[in-house]
Design a protein around this motif. Structure first.
Motif, PDB file in Angstrom:
ATOM      1  N   GLU A 141       0.794  -1.227   0.002  1.00 30.22           N
ATOM      2  CA  GLU A 141       0.052   0.172  -0.084  1.00 30.22           C
ATOM      3  C   GLU A 141       0.859   1.157  -0.021  1.00 30.22           C
ATOM      4  N   ARG A 142       0.195   2.290  -0.704  1.00 29.06           N
ATOM      5  CA  ARG A 142       0.997   3.832  -0.518  1.00 29.06           C
ATOM      6  C   ARG A 142      -0.086   4.628   0.141  1.00 29.06           C
ATOM      7  N   MET A 143       0.219   4.974   1.449  1.00 28.64           N
ATOM      8  CA  MET A 143      -0.773   5.806   2.225  1.00 28.64           C
ATOM      9  C   MET A 143      -2.343   5.299   2.192  1.00 28.64           C
ATOM     10  N   GLY A 144      -2.132   3.738   2.127  1.00 27.98           N
ATOM     11  CA  GLY A 144      -3.608   3.166   2.371  1.00 27.98           C
ATOM     12  C   GLY A 144      -4.077   2.732   1.269  1.00 27.98           C
ATOM     13  N   THR A 145      -3.665   3.112   0.004  1.00 23.13           N
ATOM     14  CA  THR A 145      -4.127   2.713  -1.218  1.00 23.13           C
ATOM     15  C   THR A 145      -3.458   1.487  -1.822  1.00 23.13           C
ATOM     16  N   PRO A 146      -4.111   0.434  -2.193  1.00 23.63           N
ATOM     17  CA  PRO A 146      -3.231  -0.648  -2.552  1.00 23.63           C
ATOM     18  C   PRO A 146      -2.563  -0.698  -4.014  1.00 23.63           C
TER      19      PRO A 146
END
Length: 185
Positions: A141-146
């Motif tokens: 993830e990047r900042m909660g985004t898969p």
């Protein structure tokens, strides 16, 4: 995905627990709060290098809602001999609060602002270990985004481990006591 919870007696009986030794972690974790994005949450660690209490307050003000601690390793750790990580924890509001276990591997070091996360809880206040197989650290993830197409978690080059209190299950005051954690096989 439901949180990882303490193992049953049968599940725990088959696991070999290897607690993190004193000195495995840096003496103080890095505190990463939502202030990096304008939020007002706070948290602190009281204890030794890996055993202690993480407490604070998550705030939804300014689009905030998380508090975390991160232990960065000097060089990667090869944990590929283990099935995963285990924890023995107690925490506030056990019927509601869940927490995240964060991991970074070598790929996360090359791809900015990324990590792997999974959710855990101890809703019954059990003494049993929470067994978290490495396979539960699904998508990077990047900042909660898969990140679709990113490589899977690689336990042979772990560079960071952390814990996080995050909305929507933790809003307001929280406390998470880590009584023991380590690897299991």
């Amino acid at each position: 995905e439901p949180p990882a919870v303490p193992a049953t007696l049968e599940e725990a009986a088959g696991a070999v627990l290897d607690p993190f030794p004193v000195g495995q972690f840096p003496s103080r974790p890095v505190e990463v709060m939502d202030g990096v994005m304008g939020g007002l949450s706070s948290g602190r660690w009281v204890g030794g290098d890996a055993i202690g209490t993480f407490s604070g307050t998550t705030s939804l003000a300014n689009n905030g809602g998380f508090a975390s601690l991160r232990w960065r390793f000097n060089g990667g750790r090869d944990w590929s001999h283990a099935k995963g990580v285990y924890l023995r924890v107690r925490h506030s509001d056990p019927d509601v609060h869940t927490f995240n276990l964060l991991m970074k591997d070598g790929a996360c070091e090359r791809i900015r602002l990324t990590n792997f996360k999974t959710v855990f809880a101890n809703p019954d206040g059990s003494d049993g270990p929470i067994l978290i197989p490495f396979g539960l650290f699904g998508q990077m993830e990047r900042m909660g985004t898969p990140m679709v197409g990113a490589p899977p978690f690689n336990p042979s080059e772990v560079t960071e481990i952390g814990i996080m209190a995050i909305k929507p299950t933790v809003v307001g005051d929280f406390e998470l006591t880590v009584e023991e954690w380590g690897l299991y096989s």
